[in-house]
Write an enzyme that holds these catalytic residues in place. Structure first.
Site, short mmCIF file in Angstrom:
data_model
loop_
_atom_site.label_atom_id
_atom_site.label_comp_id
_atom_site.label_asym_id
_atom_site.label_seq_id
_atom_site.Cartn_x
_atom_site.Cartn_y
_atom_site.Cartn_z
N LYS A 44 0.87 -1.20 0.00
CA LYS A 44 0.00 0.00 0.00
C LYS A 44 0.90 1.24 0.00
CE LYS A 44 -3.22 3.03 0.65
NZ LYS A 44 -4.07 3.40 -0.51
N SER A 45 0.55 2.24 -0.79
CA SER A 45 1.34 3.47 -0.81
C SER A 45 1.48 3.98 0.63
CB SER A 45 0.66 4.55 -1.65
OG SER A 45 0.62 4.16 -3.00
N ASN A 68 -13.36 4.67 -4.84
CA ASN A 68 -12.73 4.76 -3.53
C ASN A 68 -12.21 6.15 -3.26
OD1 ASN A 68 -9.57 5.00 -3.14
ND2 ASN A 68 -9.93 4.08 -5.14
N SER A 69 -12.31 6.53 -2.00
CA SER A 69 -11.59 7.72 -1.55
C SER A 69 -10.99 7.37 -0.19
CB SER A 69 -12.54 8.92 -1.44
OG SER A 69 -11.78 10.07 -1.12
N GLY A 71 -8.01 7.78 1.08
CA GLY A 71 -7.25 8.82 1.77
C GLY A 71 -5.93 8.33 2.32
N CYS A 127 -2.23 9.62 -6.65
CA CYS A 127 -3.35 9.41 -5.74
C CYS A 127 -4.38 10.52 -5.94
CB CYS A 127 -2.90 9.42 -4.28
SG CYS A 127 -4.32 9.27 -3.17
N LYS A 162 4.11 5.22 -10.72
CA LYS A 162 2.71 4.85 -10.95
C LYS A 162 1.99 6.10 -11.42
CE LYS A 162 -1.26 2.41 -10.00
NZ LYS A 162 -1.61 1.81 -8.68
N SER A 192 -6.40 4.77 -10.53
CA SER A 192 -7.85 4.91 -10.77
C SER A 192 -8.15 6.19 -11.56
CB SER A 192 -8.57 4.97 -9.42
OG SER A 192 -7.97 5.96 -8.60
N GLY A 248 -8.87 -2.67 -14.46
CA GLY A 248 -10.01 -3.43 -14.96
C GLY A 248 -9.73 -4.84 -15.42
N GLY A 269 -6.34 -4.99 -9.21
CA GLY A 269 -6.85 -4.19 -8.09
C GLY A 269 -8.25 -4.63 -7.69
O1 LIG Z 1 -7.24 6.93 -1.55
C1 LIG Z 1 -6.21 6.19 -1.66
O2 LIG Z 1 -5.55 5.73 -0.69
C2 LIG Z 1 -5.80 5.89 -3.05
N1 LIG Z 1 -6.79 5.53 -3.91
C3 LIG Z 1 -6.53 5.32 -5.26
O3 LIG Z 1 -7.44 4.99 -6.04
N2 LIG Z 1 -5.27 5.46 -5.71
C4 LIG Z 1 -4.24 5.81 -4.92
O4 LIG Z 1 -3.09 5.92 -5.40
C5 LIG Z 1 -4.50 6.03 -3.51
CL1 LIG Z 1 -3.18 6.44 -2.47
#
Ligand SMILES: O=C(O)c1[nH]c(=O)[nH]c(=O)c1Cl
Length: 309
Positions: A44-45, A68-69, A71, A127, A162, A192, A248, A269
């Protein structure tokens, strides 16, 4: 049938791995991935300090994919470096980092610079869900150019990037021009699609809480854009920069399409979150069946050989 791949010297047994962010945040999730058929483990980042991330609901699935959000919830760089130090698996690890600022990225990279046990950094420039920031770094070409110029003065270990999705040929050329100046280890396309919304018509509302319901879109509906980004960068990047495709992928056929566009490996993903660890075995099986039917012995038999007419 050989579906292994080589990312600039990193030998990956199977070209199919997880995408950063999906079931790869905690020790248990990383261990499960390490023991799975995923060709590599992408973390995970992470940020310099642990983060709780955005308020929930922050993730939602529908048949077309996901929104997704999150964060950037993560356990902080020290946790991931420690996990890498004590892991005893030969499986390649891509350590994803995503500082909230250029300065934070420098801090994280200096820490990562002393770690020997990761195979490469995946620098997340894309992100879309950071309340603290208004811009996706990947869309700020001059900022990226300055950042990479400074970064490669001190960071000498394997590092890939990325990227967010781009849509105009000028932007692909601009970004490729910047990346071609540096020893970029690989490029992962795409993150995304930023700032979509999904709606619940019963409640007549959005489906996630953060950012008034706006979030990154993943899954099947973004595949055409992700394939196009892989194809464009395959065309414009230096031939020694491998591309990892992401966006996808639900079947072995989707994996085949990415390799045909020029990807050397792929990341899963949304479908990984929907299906869990068994997704890797299923995709490997489906891809091998396709290669058998087409009489291809390895990915290089057809990599990048997309026909136009
Ligand atoms: O909200 C996120 O954690 C998130 N969500 C994404 O879809 N891509 C990202 O690179 C990140 Cl860091």
């Amino acid at each position: 049938i050989d579906i292994s791949t080589n990312i600039n010297g990193i030998k990956i047994s199977s070209c199919i791995m997880n995408a950063s962010g999906i079931l790869c945040c905690t020790e248990k999730e990383l261990y499960n991935l390490m023991m799975s058929s995923s060709g590599a483990v992408v973390t995970k980042s992470c940020t310099i300090k642990p983060r709780k991330g955005n308020l929930k609901p922050r993730y939602f699935e529908w048949k077309g994919g996901s929104i997704n959000s999150m964060g950037l919830p993560n356990l902080g760089i020290d946790f991931y470096l420690n996990f890498l130090e004590k892991k005893n698996s030969k499986k390649p690890f891509l350590l994803s980092i995503s500082g909230l600022s250029i300065e934070e990225n420098y801090l994280i990279l200096r820490k990562a610079n002393i770690s020997s046990n990761m195979n490469a950094i995946e620098l997340n420039l894309s992100c879309p869900n950071l309340l603290e920031k208004d811009k996706i770094l990947g869309y700020d070409f001059s900022k990226i150019s300055d950042f990479l110029e400074n970064l490669f003065q001190f960071y000498k270990k394997p590092l890939g990037v990325k990227l967010p999705p781009y849509f105009e040929d000028f932007h692909f050329r601009k970004m490729a021009f910047i990346l071609n100046k540096y020893p970029i280890y690989f490029v992962t396309c795409i993150n995304s699609l930023p700032n979509g919304i999904c709606i619940d018509i019963n409640k007549e509302s959005v489906v996630i809480h953060p950012k008034k319901g706006f979030g990154g879109i993943g899954g099947l509906s973004i595949k055409p854009f992700a394939l196009a980004n892989v194809r464009k960068f395959y065309t414009y990047l230096r031939k020694d920069i491998p591309i990892i495709g992401c966006g996808g992928i639900c079947t072995g056929k989707d994996v085949f399409e990415y390799i045909l566009c020029g990807a050397s490996a792929v990341q899963i993903g949304t479908q990984f979150l929907k299906e869990g660890i068994p997704v890797f075995d299923r995709l490997i099986k489906e891809l091998i069946t396709i290669l058998k039917n087409k009489n291809y012995s390895s990915l290089n038999s057809f990599k990048g050989k997309l026909n136009v007419f």
